[in-house]
Design an enzyme around this catalytic site. Structure first.
Site, PDB file in Angstrom:
ATOM      1  CB  THR A  78      -7.610  45.244 -70.207  1.00 43.11           C
ATOM      2  OG1 THR A  78      -6.715  44.383 -69.738  1.00 43.11           O
ATOM      3  CG2 THR A  78      -7.237  46.770 -69.864  1.00 43.11           C
ATOM      4  CD  GLN A 185      -5.944  34.228 -64.540  1.00 40.28           C
ATOM      5  OE1 GLN A 185      -5.611  33.016 -64.608  1.00 40.28           O
ATOM      6  NE2 GLN A 185      -4.939  35.276 -64.778  1.00 40.28           N
ATOM      7  CB  CYS A 332       0.309  43.456 -65.649  1.00 44.64           C
ATOM      8  SG  CYS A 332      -0.864  42.260 -66.668  1.00 44.64           S
TER       9      CYS A 332
END
Ligand SMILES: *Cc1c(COP(=O)(O)O)cnc(C)c1O
Length: 386
Positions: A78, A185, A332
């Protein structure tokens, strides 16, 4: 060897992974005996920490075909996303204020773009087809004179669908536009090479590859072109001034070790996990009226996202979650009951999106886990259809 089945089963490896014991062992000394600050230049505590960080930088760079001076350590993906997109926007705003991204990006990317819209950016959110893939013609048409950045993820966290990264990289290069790819990922699961794919900025995260939470990195290209970013954290000038703050030495050592293990094991591990994933899909297909999202395109080997049709009520996820840790979308957003925006962008109906489950397999998933999951999900779906 028959292994004892441990309940609940963990099939949410796209949300986070357990720390590999080898990774834990590697990081432990850096909490205690080797606790030094990597920026302390005049004693051995500092030198030992710095040397460990240097090794981790090599291990991380090596996994993605980068050089060590292109790796900026961060607190995770992030933060890396924020630094990449905001840092590029601020650095190159004289070139233009237009950013191209994709509707199915992780919230870290979408919300960063939304933030920049309030600060004068214009953002194009590319649609995806029913496989979850962007249309390259639409991408090319979306490019404007003032486009400074293309931000398209390598593979999606909910479906595992892989975007045509190499072609996007070529298009970006031809037009002189920076290309950022969220590969959180992907790194460690399939080969990633920033040169081959023409990527200028790329983020990754330790806790998705059997490292600890709170550690990640941003790759920043140094040559052809040399990418510069406006730092988003000011302070002591760590990480070439791009990310100030005392380095998280244990977390960085762990990230490096996690990358090293992935590089070593990737081929055999991907094959093994993919075999289990295919078994799971084949086992559940006997249920009928199920749709594997993104099945007709290239996907990551470890994940499957399945929509179950003709389910009554909305107890599917609750029932499965009693013994199997899965998710209905990204972690999330799973706190809110809205159906996945990723599946909706792929044209999945609200009703079907609500009855979609992501199964994320990992390094520690066993044959027994998958056999149990097939049996259990089959029973639950059959009873909810009655
Ligand atoms: C997990 C994830 C992130 C966020 O990573 P953190 O290290 O948890 O901040 C960003 N993008 C994708 C695709 C992810 O899967």
């Amino acid at each position: 060897m028959q292994q004892q089945l441990q309940l609940p089963i963990y099939l949410d490896n796209n949300a986070t992974t357990p720390v590999d014991p080898e990774v834990l062992q590697a990081m432990l000394p850096y909490f205690t005996r080797h606790f030094g600050n990597a920026a302390s230049r005049n004693h051995s505590f500092g030198w030992i920490a710095e040397e460990a960080v240097n090794i981790a930088r090599e291990q991380t760079a090596s996994l993605i075909g980068a050089s060590t001076d292109e790796i900026i350590f961060t607190s995770g993906a992030t933060e890396a996303v924020n630094l990449a997109i905001k840092g590029a926007f601020e650095m190159y705003s004289s070139r233009g204020k237009h950013i191209i991204t994709c509707a199915t990006e992780h919230k870290a990317v979408l919300d960063t773009c939304k933030h920049l819209e309030k600060r004068g950016a214009t953002v194009t959110y590319l649609p995806v087809d029913e496989s979850g893939i962007i249309n390259l013609k639409i991408l090319e048409k979306s490019i404007q004179k003032d486009t400074l950045l293309i931000a398209v993820m390598f593979a999606n966290n909910e479906t595992g669908v892989i975007q045509p990264i190499e072609t996007i990289g070529k298009i970006a290069k031809e037009r002189g536009i920076l290309f950022f790819s969220d590969a959180t990922q992907v790194v460690g699961k399939i080969p990633v090479n920033v040169e081959k794919y023409g990527i200028d900025l790329l983020c990754l995260s330790a806790h998705k590859i059997y490292g600890p939470k709170g550690s990640g990195a941003l790759y920043v290209r140094r040559k052809d072109p040399r990418v510069r970013l406006i730092p988003q954290t000011d302070g002591g000038g760590h990480e070439k001034g791009m990310r100030s703050g005392t380095l998280n030495v244990p977390g960085i050592v762990a990230l490096g070790k996690a990358c090293e293990i992935c590089k070593l094991k990737m081929d055999t591990e991907a094959l093994h996990i993919n075999t289990l994933r295919n078994k799971l899909e084949a086992g559940l297909t006997t249920l009928q009226h199920i749709y594997i999202n993104g099945a007709n395109t290239q996907r990551l080997p470890n994940v499957t996202n399945i929509s179950f049709d003709q389910i009554k009520g909305n107890g599917l996820l609750t029932e499965i979650s009693k013994t199997i840790a899965v998710s209905s979308g990204s972690a999330c957003t799973s706190a809110n009951p809205e159906p996945s925006y990723v599946l909706k962008a792929m044209g999945v109906s609200n009703e079907l999106a609500k009855n979609s489950i992501r199964f994320g397999l990992g390094r520690f998933t066993t044959e027994e886990d998958i056999a149990y999951t097939i049996d259990t999900v089959t029973q639950i779906v059959a009873s909810l259809r009655k």
